[in-house]
Design an enzyme around this catalytic site. Sequence first.
Site, PDB file in Angstrom:
ATOM      1  N   ARG A  58       0.836  -1.158  -0.027  1.00 37.27           N
ATOM      2  CA  ARG A  58      -0.045   0.028   0.010  1.00 37.27           C
ATOM      3  C   ARG A  58       0.992   1.165  -0.105  1.00 37.27           C
ATOM      4  O   ARG A  58       0.706   2.270  -0.671  1.00 37.27           O
ATOM      5  CB  ARG A  58      -0.775   0.040   1.127  1.00 37.27           C
ATOM      6  CG  ARG A  58      -1.789   1.434   1.462  1.00 37.27           C
ATOM      7  CD  ARG A  58      -3.027   1.271   2.113  1.00 37.27           C
ATOM      8  NE  ARG A  58      -2.824   0.417   3.223  1.00 37.27           N
ATOM      9  CZ  ARG A  58      -2.202   0.522   4.555  1.00 37.27           C
ATOM     10  NH1 ARG A  58      -1.529   1.471   4.676  1.00 37.27           N
ATOM     11  NH2 ARG A  58      -2.152  -0.299   5.434  1.00 37.27           N
ATOM     12  N   TYR A 110     -15.620  18.142 -15.740  1.00 31.51           N
ATOM     13  CA  TYR A 110     -15.794  16.623 -15.811  1.00 31.51           C
ATOM     14  C   TYR A 110     -16.786  16.403 -14.919  1.00 31.51           C
ATOM     15  O   TYR A 110     -16.943  16.724 -13.614  1.00 31.51           O
ATOM     16  CB  TYR A 110     -14.673  15.701 -15.564  1.00 31.51           C
ATOM     17  CG  TYR A 110     -14.821  14.135 -15.611  1.00 31.51           C
ATOM     18  CD1 TYR A 110     -15.196  13.696 -16.605  1.00 31.51           C
ATOM     19  CD2 TYR A 110     -14.567  13.704 -14.311  1.00 31.51           C
ATOM     20  CE1 TYR A 110     -15.286  12.362 -16.651  1.00 31.51           C
ATOM     21  CE2 TYR A 110     -15.407  12.353 -14.217  1.00 31.51           C
ATOM     22  CZ  TYR A 110     -15.284  11.488 -15.467  1.00 31.51           C
ATOM     23  OH  TYR A 110     -15.565  10.146 -15.343  1.00 31.51           O
ATOM     24  N   ASP A 182      -6.480  19.375 -14.216  1.00 36.45           N
ATOM     25  CA  ASP A 182      -6.692  18.112 -15.015  1.00 36.45           C
ATOM     26  C   ASP A 182      -6.370  18.006 -16.158  1.00 36.45           C
ATOM     27  O   ASP A 182      -7.013  18.523 -17.166  1.00 36.45           O
ATOM     28  CB  ASP A 182      -8.339  17.984 -14.435  1.00 36.45           C
ATOM     29  CG  ASP A 182      -8.639  16.358 -14.987  1.00 36.45           C
ATOM     30  OD1 ASP A 182      -7.984  15.683 -16.020  1.00 36.45           O
ATOM     31  OD2 ASP A 182      -9.653  15.789 -14.666  1.00 36.45           O
ATOM     32  N   LYS A 207      -7.776   6.958 -19.473  1.00 34.55           N
ATOM     33  CA  LYS A 207      -7.773   7.435 -20.857  1.00 34.55           C
ATOM     34  C   LYS A 207      -6.722   7.485 -21.529  1.00 34.55           C
ATOM     35  O   LYS A 207      -6.249   6.175 -22.045  1.00 34.55           O
ATOM     36  CB  LYS A 207      -8.519   9.186 -20.861  1.00 34.55           C
ATOM     37  CG  LYS A 207      -9.558   9.091 -19.554  1.00 34.55           C
ATOM     38  CD  LYS A 207     -10.661   8.592 -19.835  1.00 34.55           C
ATOM     39  CE  LYS A 207     -11.780   8.426 -18.585  1.00 34.55           C
ATOM     40  NZ  LYS A 207     -12.121   9.859 -17.889  1.00 34.55           N
TER      41      LYS A 207
HETATM   42  C1  LIG Z   1     -12.452  10.090 -16.863  1.00 32.93           C
HETATM   43  C2  LIG Z   1     -12.004  11.568 -16.110  1.00 32.93           C
HETATM   44  C3  LIG Z   1     -11.862  11.558 -14.900  1.00 32.93           C
HETATM   45  C4  LIG Z   1     -11.992  10.453 -13.728  1.00 32.93           C
HETATM   46  O1  LIG Z   1     -11.153   9.479 -14.016  1.00 32.93           O
HETATM   47  P1  LIG Z   1     -11.563   7.934 -13.654  1.00 32.93           P
HETATM   48  O2  LIG Z   1     -10.423   7.072 -13.884  1.00 32.93           O
HETATM   49  O3  LIG Z   1     -12.740   7.498 -14.510  1.00 32.93           O
HETATM   50  O4  LIG Z   1     -11.842   7.863 -12.086  1.00 32.93           O
HETATM   51  C5  LIG Z   1     -11.492  12.864 -14.518  1.00 32.93           C
HETATM   52  N1  LIG Z   1     -11.279  13.772 -15.184  1.00 32.93           N
HETATM   53  C6  LIG Z   1     -11.305  13.504 -16.639  1.00 32.93           C
HETATM   54  C7  LIG Z   1     -11.171  15.071 -17.375  1.00 32.93           C
HETATM   55  C8  LIG Z   1     -11.869  12.486 -16.959  1.00 32.93           C
HETATM   56  O5  LIG Z   1     -12.123  12.478 -18.430  1.00 32.93           O
END
Ligand SMILES: *Cc1c(COP(=O)(O)O)cnc(C)c1O
Length: 389
Positions: A58, A110, A182, A207
Amino acid sequence: MSDIDYTDRGDDLAFETRVIHAGQHPDPTTGAVTTPIYQVSTYAQTGVGEHRGYDYSRTANPTRTALEDCVASLEGAAHGYAFSSGMAAADAVLRQLSPGDTIVLGDDAYGGTYRLVSGVYEPAGVNWVARDLTDIDSLESSWPAGAKLVWLETPTNPGLRIVDIASVAELAHANAALCVVDNTFATPYLQTPLGLGADVVVHSTTKYLGGHSDVVGGLVTVNDSALGERLAFVQNSAGAVPGPQDCFLTLRGLKTLAVRMDRHCENAAAIVAMLEAHDAVASVLYPGLPDHPTHATAARQMSGYGGMVSFLAAGGKEAAFSLVTKTRLFTLAESLGAVESLIEHPGAMTHASAAGSPLEVDDALVRLSVGIEAVEDLIADLERALDSV
Ligand SMILES: *Cc1c(COP(=O)(O)O)cnc(C)c1O
């Protein structure tokens, strides 16, 4: 292998080389070229508290360390922390706030970030406001007193507007607030926010970084060591860590990030040209278009315009709903950033939780995640669907 410097992360190398090598070395015990999946929870100690940097998975795991170091290097960051999802990564950053603090959130954040802020942090006493972060003057004049953190995405989702990272970071710092970016949509291949003044970069590695729709994960990178220690403390204390297999898959995907992004950008540009000429499309939202309202910022801040394309269906909600079920190669699904092309209706899918809020999206909007298939097949698929609505 004796002359390998295992402390060298490889930061001096080009981006295309770092996606493959940063933080990764032949395995010191076997010479394995690929970082192994260290499927292990605990580690032998030579004396009480004496170990080689790993005592419990962890806290740290070698496969995870390789992923953390690789993404940190790509973002030009000193430190990286991996999490079990993008939302867990976002949560670790927001845990730096206390009740009474205020978050400034971009007004097309998001949907999951909006849900975390409004549904988890707000009930716990953290305030938030939504702002159009593309309008720096109005952001400055309406800055909430005592705001501690501004959370920005660029390109935004699903509007694909571009926020000027350097200007927002400067305004945040003038108000003693942290600037968090982000960077999921752009990836470090197209923009590196820390170099533009941001304090924290957050990723959903689910992504583009992973890139193959086969693993969920998140990552946070920072330069400030004190902030890094607080993030590591949350990572270890709350324990939302990815397993070694997930880290391995993400590292494997990362190796082709540069070539994939080139193809995503190329395919998206060709699809945008087709959509612009089609009668069933009212308008196309893509930062690469010269008439896009924030194109100039995109041209200055990014080295390419990315693989995400949104557009408004001329026939409104009904046409948008019908269209997303008529493509064959573009799969109707949430998520984005992988090799295969996806299509979705943000208002009813990814952004459904923002209905009735300042973050609500137009119900004629359709979002594409353009994959790396042959572009002529993608265009034919979309044209057939558009012709039929
Ligand atoms: C998908 C996404 C998230 C969240 O990520 P997860 O891996 O689904 O928890 C946050 N910000 C953006 C811009 C995203 O496309």
